[in-house]
Design a protein around this motif. Structure first.
Motif, PDB file in Angstrom:
ATOM      1  N   SER A   1       0.749  -3.689   8.989  1.00  0.00           N
ATOM      2  CA  SER A   1       0.412  -2.708   7.941  1.00  0.00           C
ATOM      3  C   SER A   1      -1.075  -2.405   7.941  1.00  0.00           C
TER       4      SER A   1
ATOM      5  N   LEU B   1      -3.059   8.749  -2.407  1.00  0.00           N
ATOM      6  CA  LEU B   1      -3.518   9.817  -1.522  1.00  0.00           C
ATOM      7  C   LEU B   1      -2.368  10.247  -0.590  1.00  0.00           C
ATOM      8  N   THR B   2      -1.735   9.273   0.059  1.00  0.00           N
ATOM      9  CA  THR B   2      -0.705   9.565   1.066  1.00  0.00           C
ATOM     10  C   THR B   2       0.546  10.179   0.429  1.00  0.00           C
TER      11      THR B   2
ATOM     12  N   LEU C   1     -10.293   8.198  17.176  1.00  0.00           N
ATOM     13  CA  LEU C   1     -10.682   9.616  17.252  1.00  0.00           C
ATOM     14  C   LEU C   1     -11.945   9.891  16.433  1.00  0.00           C
TER      15      LEU C   1
ATOM     16  N   THR D   1      -5.003   4.990  10.676  1.00  0.00           N
ATOM     17  CA  THR D   1      -4.367   4.228  11.758  1.00  0.00           C
ATOM     18  C   THR D   1      -5.393   3.900  12.847  1.00  0.00           C
TER      19      THR D   1
ATOM     20  N   PHE E   1      -3.966   3.707  -6.015  1.00  0.00           N
ATOM     21  CA  PHE E   1      -4.674   4.868  -5.457  1.00  0.00           C
ATOM     22  C   PHE E   1      -3.672   5.719  -4.698  1.00  0.00           C
TER      23      PHE E   1
ATOM     24  N   PHE F   1      -8.753  15.889  16.621  1.00  0.00           N
ATOM     25  CA  PHE F   1      -7.645  15.733  15.664  1.00  0.00           C
ATOM     26  C   PHE F   1      -6.728  16.947  15.671  1.00  0.00           C
TER      27      PHE F   1
ATOM     28  N   ASP G   1      -5.341   4.724  15.914  1.00  0.00           N
ATOM     29  CA  ASP G   1      -5.680   5.913  16.716  1.00  0.00           C
ATOM     30  C   ASP G   1      -6.618   6.850  15.957  1.00  0.00           C
TER      31      ASP G   1
ATOM     32  N   GLY H   1       0.117  11.902   5.862  1.00  0.00           N
ATOM     33  CA  GLY H   1      -0.463  10.564   5.925  1.00  0.00           C
ATOM     34  C   GLY H   1      -1.847  10.618   6.551  1.00  0.00           C
ATOM     35  N   SER H   2      -1.892  10.764   7.884  1.00  0.00           N
ATOM     36  CA  SER H   2      -3.196  10.840   8.565  1.00  0.00           C
ATOM     37  C   SER H   2      -3.950  12.118   8.199  1.00  0.00           C
TER      38      SER H   2
ATOM     39  N   THR I   1      -2.421  -0.018  10.217  1.00  0.00           N
ATOM     40  CA  THR I   1      -1.885   1.333   9.984  1.00  0.00           C
ATOM     41  C   THR I   1      -2.494   1.984   8.744  1.00  0.00           C
ATOM     42  N   TYR I   2      -2.656   1.194   7.668  1.00  0.00           N
ATOM     43  CA  TYR I   2      -3.161   1.867   6.457  1.00  0.00           C
ATOM     44  C   TYR I   2      -4.675   2.011   6.489  1.00  0.00           C
ATOM     45  N   GLU I   3      -5.171   2.802   5.568  1.00  0.00           N
ATOM     46  CA  GLU I   3      -6.617   3.119   5.541  1.00  0.00           C
ATOM     47  C   GLU I   3      -7.054   3.783   6.840  1.00  0.00           C
TER      48      GLU I   3
ATOM     49  N   TRP J   1       3.996   5.074  -0.245  1.00  0.00           N
ATOM     50  CA  TRP J   1       3.286   3.939   0.359  1.00  0.00           C
ATOM     51  C   TRP J   1       2.112   3.507  -0.503  1.00  0.00           C
ATOM     52  N   ILE J   2       2.289   3.416  -1.802  1.00  0.00           N
ATOM     53  CA  ILE J   2       1.146   3.140  -2.667  1.00  0.00           C
ATOM     54  C   ILE J   2       1.111   1.663  -3.093  1.00  0.00           C
ATOM     55  N   SER J   3       0.087   0.941  -2.580  1.00  0.00           N
ATOM     56  CA  SER J   3      -0.077  -0.484  -2.911  1.00  0.00           C
ATOM     57  C   SER J   3      -0.319  -0.641  -4.407  1.00  0.00           C
TER      58      SER J   3
HETATM   59  P1  FAD Z   1       1.342   9.526  10.404  1.00  0.00           P
HETATM   60  O1  FAD Z   1       0.119  10.209   9.905  1.00  0.00           O
HETATM   61  O2  FAD Z   1       2.619  10.292  10.384  1.00  0.00           O
HETATM   62  O3  FAD Z   1       1.061   9.008  11.886  1.00  0.00           O
HETATM   63  C1  FAD Z   1       2.100   8.654  12.800  1.00  0.00           C
HETATM   64  C2  FAD Z   1       1.441   8.375  14.166  1.00  0.00           C
HETATM   65  O4  FAD Z   1       0.825   9.575  14.659  1.00  0.00           O
HETATM   66  C3  FAD Z   1       0.331   7.309  14.069  1.00  0.00           C
HETATM   67  O5  FAD Z   1       0.367   6.508  15.223  1.00  0.00           O
HETATM   68  C4  FAD Z   1      -0.951   8.139  14.081  1.00  0.00           C
HETATM   69  O6  FAD Z   1      -2.064   7.434  14.614  1.00  0.00           O
HETATM   70  C5  FAD Z   1      -0.539   9.302  14.972  1.00  0.00           C
HETATM   71  N1  FAD Z   1      -1.348  10.500  14.711  1.00  0.00           N
HETATM   72  C6  FAD Z   1      -1.436  11.227  13.576  1.00  0.00           C
HETATM   73  N2  FAD Z   1      -2.286  12.255  13.721  1.00  0.00           N
HETATM   74  C7  FAD Z   1      -2.770  12.170  14.979  1.00  0.00           C
HETATM   75  C8  FAD Z   1      -3.716  12.939  15.749  1.00  0.00           C
HETATM   76  N3  FAD Z   1      -4.366  13.990  15.231  1.00  0.00           N
HETATM   77  N4  FAD Z   1      -3.947  12.572  17.020  1.00  0.00           N
HETATM   78  C9  FAD Z   1      -3.322  11.491  17.569  1.00  0.00           C
HETATM   79  N5  FAD Z   1      -2.413  10.730  16.906  1.00  0.00           N
HETATM   80  C10 FAD Z   1      -2.166  11.072  15.630  1.00  0.00           C
HETATM   81  N6  FAD Z   1      -1.704   5.213   1.104  1.00  0.00           N
HETATM   82  C11 FAD Z   1      -2.282   5.465  -0.090  1.00  0.00           C
HETATM   83  O7  FAD Z   1      -2.658   6.595  -0.397  1.00  0.00           O
HETATM   84  N7  FAD Z   1      -2.480   4.454  -0.982  1.00  0.00           N
HETATM   85  C12 FAD Z   1      -2.095   3.181  -0.748  1.00  0.00           C
HETATM   86  O8  FAD Z   1      -2.308   2.279  -1.582  1.00  0.00           O
HETATM   87  C13 FAD Z   1      -1.440   2.899   0.492  1.00  0.00           C
HETATM   88  N8  FAD Z   1      -0.962   1.647   0.740  1.00  0.00           N
HETATM   89  C14 FAD Z   1      -0.197   1.426   1.851  1.00  0.00           C
HETATM   90  C15 FAD Z   1       0.466   0.205   2.019  1.00  0.00           C
HETATM   91  C16 FAD Z   1       1.284  -0.008   3.121  1.00  0.00           C
HETATM   92  C17 FAD Z   1       2.026  -1.304   3.267  1.00  0.00           C
HETATM   93  C18 FAD Z   1       1.398   0.989   4.128  1.00  0.00           C
HETATM   94  C19 FAD Z   1       2.233   0.756   5.351  1.00  0.00           C
HETATM   95  C20 FAD Z   1       0.739   2.190   3.967  1.00  0.00           C
HETATM   96  C21 FAD Z   1      -0.044   2.436   2.826  1.00  0.00           C
HETATM   97  N9  FAD Z   1      -0.644   3.690   2.600  1.00  0.00           N
HETATM   98  C22 FAD Z   1      -1.264   3.957   1.412  1.00  0.00           C
HETATM   99  C23 FAD Z   1      -0.399   4.788   3.534  1.00  0.00           C
HETATM  100  C24 FAD Z   1      -1.212   4.714   4.827  1.00  0.00           C
HETATM  101  O9  FAD Z   1      -2.545   5.042   4.587  1.00  0.00           O
HETATM  102  C25 FAD Z   1      -0.568   5.642   5.841  1.00  0.00           C
HETATM  103  O10 FAD Z   1       0.638   5.029   6.245  1.00  0.00           O
HETATM  104  C26 FAD Z   1      -1.462   5.924   7.047  1.00  0.00           C
HETATM  105  O11 FAD Z   1      -2.601   6.657   6.667  1.00  0.00           O
HETATM  106  C27 FAD Z   1      -0.724   6.656   8.160  1.00  0.00           C
HETATM  107  O12 FAD Z   1       0.000   7.743   7.660  1.00  0.00           O
HETATM  108  P2  FAD Z   1       1.559   7.930   8.066  1.00  0.00           P
HETATM  109  O13 FAD Z   1       2.245   6.642   7.800  1.00  0.00           O
HETATM  110  O14 FAD Z   1       2.050   9.137   7.372  1.00  0.00           O
HETATM  111  O15 FAD Z   1       1.552   8.125   9.629  1.00  0.00           O
END
Ligand code: FAD
Ligand code: TGC
Length: 394
Positions: A368, A140-141, A381, A375, A138, A393, A377, A146-147, A371-373, A171-173
Motif C-alpha cells: 500500500s 483527494l482520490t 516521472l 505510486t 483526507f 505524464f 511510477d 487516483g494518480s 502505492t499511496y501518496e 481509499w480514504i485512510s
Molecule cells: P491509478 O492512478 O489508476 O494507477 C494505476 C497504475 O497506472 C499505477 O501503476 C500508476 O503508476 C500507473 N499510472 C498512472 N498514471 C500514469 C502515467 N501518467 N504514466 C505512467 N503510469 C501511470 N487517497 C486519499 O485521497 N486519501 C487517503 O487517505 C488515501 N489512503 C489510501 C490508503 C490505501 C490503503 C490505499 C491503497 C490508497 C489510499 N489512497 C488515499 C489512494 C492512493 O493515493 C491512490 O491509490 C494512488 O494515488 C494511486 O491511484 P489509483 O489507485 O487510482 O491508481
C-alpha cells in the motif's frame, strides 16, 4: 495470537545518531518505548482480524505524534522535521497502519487547517485533532481519479451562506473513524478548494472498505457526499488549486520516507537475530554466504536511506527542500523497504509467513505504502520531469 516480545535494536552503521540532538534522541526513545509496550504486543492480532486498534488515537495524541511540527499554541509539538521523521520511523517500525494514522492526522488534516485555514478554523479544530479527541481524514482520490487528481468530479455549488457538495472519494485512510474530513472538490468555475466536513452532516457517509490484504490494522473507507450542506465558513480561505492538496502530500511523503525505513529496520533486525539462532546443516544460517549477502545489502540500503532522510530533514528545517526531492526520498525508501522485507521473509523460511514474526505483515503493508501518496511510477516521472524539463505524464 500470542503477544510477541519486541527485542528490536536499531541499526546505526554510520553513527547517524551523532547527527541528532539530545532532544531528537529522547523523542525517538519515547516513541520506540511506546511501540514496544503498546503496539508490538497487539498489532499482529489486529492485523489478522482486520481490525483498527482505536485506542491508538488517544495514545498517539498523548505522545505528541499528531502534528509535531504544528506550533504549540494550536496544540502541536512545535518540533522540527527531523523529530517528526524519527517519530514516523518508530511508528512504522511497529506497523505502517499506525504511522498512516499519524501521517494523515498531522500532515493531511492538521497541516492544511494550519496552513490554509482561517484563525477560527485553526482554533476550532487543531487542539482537538492534536490531542486525539477527534480523528481526521483526507479525501483527494476518487474512483476514477487516483494518480490524476486534477480530473476530480466532486463538486460544490453556491447556495447563499452554504454550499451543496456532491461526489465521492475512495481509499480514504481513517475515514470510518473520523469526526472531521478535509475534502477537495471543484466549485462551479472548476477551481479546486478544500472544505472541512464533520461527521453528522446530512448526506455525508463513510462506508468501510473491506477485503484488503495490506494495511489490515488501518481503517480505510469511502467518503460519499449526497447534497451535503457545508457552511461557507468551513471552506479554506487561503488556497485555490491542486497545489493545495499537493502541498499536504509533500509533508506526508516526507514522513513516509522515514517511516518505511523503520519497517525495513524491523525486518533487518528480525532476520539478523533469526540468522544467528536458526541452524541448518549443523550451523547457524547466518554463517552461509548467501544469507550474509542479504543481510549486508539490507544494512547498506538502510544506511543510505537513513543518511538521505537526515539530509532531507535538514533541508526541510531550512525551508529549502523541493517537492521533487521529497518524491525521490519517498520512492527510494519504499522500494528499499519493500525489497528488504521480501528478503527478510525468505530468510525466515516457513516461519516468515506466520504472524510469529512481523515480517510478512510489514511486507504486505508496504504494497500500500509504495502505492499511496503517489505510486512508485508517478514519483519516478516527477524526478524525470525535474531533470529533463519534459512532462511524461500526459
Ligand atoms: P491509478 O492512478 O489508476 O494507477 C494505476 C497504475 O497506472 C499505477 O501503476 C500508476 O503508476 C500507473 N499510472 C498512472 N498514471 C500514469 C502515467 N501518467 N504514466 C505512467 N503510469 C501511470 N487517497 C486519499 O485521497 N486519501 C487517503 O487517505 C488515501 N489512503 C489510501 C490508503 C490505501 C490503503 C490505499 C491503497 C490508497 C489510499 N489512497 C488515499 C489512494 C492512493 O493515493 C491512490 O491509490 C494512488 O494515488 C494511486 O491511484 P489509483 O489507485 O487510482 O491508481
Ligand atoms: P501540476 O500541474 O504538476 O501541479 C499543479 C500545481 O501544484 C503544484 N505542485 C505541488 N505543490 C506542492 N507540493 C507538490 N508535491 C506539488 N506538485 C505540484 C504545481 O507547482 C502546480 O502549482 P501552480 O501554482 O502552477 O498551480 O499537476 P498535474 O495535474 O500535472 O499532476 C502532477 C502529479 C501527477 C505529479 C500529481 O498530481 C501527483 O502527485 N499525483 C499523485 C496523486 C497522489 O499522490 N495522491 C495521493 C492521495 S492522498 C493519499 O494517498 C494518502 S495515503 C495516507 C496514508 O494513509 O498515510
Amino acid at each position: 495470537m500470542a503477544a510477541r516480545t519486541d527485542l528490536f535494536t536499531s541499526p546505526d552503521y554510520f553513527a547517524v545518531d551523532e547527527l541528532l540532538t539530545e532532544e531528537h534522541k529522547l523523542i525517538r526513545e519515547s516513541v520506540r518505548n511506546y511501540v514496544k509496550k503498546e503496539i508490538s504486543p497487539i498489532i499482529e492480532g489486529y492485523a489478522q482480524r482486520a481490525e483498527f486498534p482505536q485506542q491508538i488515537i488517544k495514545q498517539l495524541g498523548d505522545l505528541g505524534c499528531f502534528g509535531p511540527t504544528i506550533p504549540a499554541e494550536y496544540g502541536g509539538g512545535g518540533l522540527d522535521y527531523i523529530a517528526y521523521g524519527l517519530m514516523m520511523q518508530e511508528l512504522e517500525r511497529g506497523d505502517s497502519g499506525v504511522r498512516s494514522t499519524a501521517s494523515v492526522q498531522g500532515s493531511l488534516v492538521m497541516f492544511p487547517i494550519y496552513q490554509y485555514g482561517s484563525e477560527e478554523q485553526r482554533k476550532k479544530y487543531l487542539p482537538r485533532l492534536a490531542s486525539g479527541e477527534w480523528l481526521g481524514c483526507f479525501g483527494l482520490t476518487e474512483p476514477n481519479h487516483g494518480s490524476d487528481p486534477s480530473g476530480m468530479l466532486s463538486n460544490f455549488k453556491d447556495a447563499g451562506d452554504h454550499v451543496i457538495l456532491n461526489g465521492a472519494k475512495m481509499w480514504i485512510s481513517n475515514a470510518p473513524y473520523s469526526q472531521v474530513a478535509v475534502v477537495w472538490a471543484k466549485n462551479e468555475a472548476g477551481e479546486i478548494h478544500g472544505l472541512i466536513l464533520e461527521r453528522g452532516m446530512e448526506g455525508f457517509s463513510t462506508p468501510t472498505t473491506h477485503g484488503k490484504w495490506s494495511l489490515r490494522a488501518s481503517a480505510t473507507g469511502e467518503l460519499v457526499f449526497d447534497n451535503v450542506k457545508v457552511p461557507k465558513e468551513n471552506i479554506f480561505p487561503n488556497i485555490i488549486g491542486l497545489k493545495g492538496p499537493l502541498g499536504c502530500l509533500t509533508k506526508a511523503r516526507y514522513g513516509i520516507a522515514w517511516g518505511t525505513i523503520g519497517a525495513a529496520m524491523d525486518c533487518y533486525d528480525t532476520a539478523l537475530r533469526y540468522s544467528k539462532e536458526r541452524e541448518q546443516f549443523g550451523k547457524p544460517i547466518g554463517s552461509f554466504q548467501l544469507q550474509q549477502k542479504k543481510l549486508a545489502e539490507m544494512l547498506t540500503e538502510i544506511t543510505k536511506a537513513q543518511l538521505l532522510n537526515w539530509r532531507l530533514g535538514v533541508l526541510m528545517n531550512e525551508g529549502k527542500a523541493t517537492p521533487q526531492q521529497v518524491s525521490m526520498a519517498k520512492r527510494n525508501a519504499c522500494e528499499v523497504a519493500a525489497n528488504i522485507c521480501r528478503d527478510a521473509r525468505q530468510m525466515l523460511g516457513g516461519m516468515g509467513i506466520t504472524g510469529e514474526y512481523p515480517v510478512m505483515r510489514h511486507m504486505m503493508n508496504l504494497e500500500s505504502v509504495i502505492t499511496y501518496e503517489g505510486t512508485h511510477d508517478i514519483h519516478l516521472l516527477i524526478t524525470g520531469m525535474d531533470v529533463t524539463g519534459f512532462n511524461a505524464f500526459k
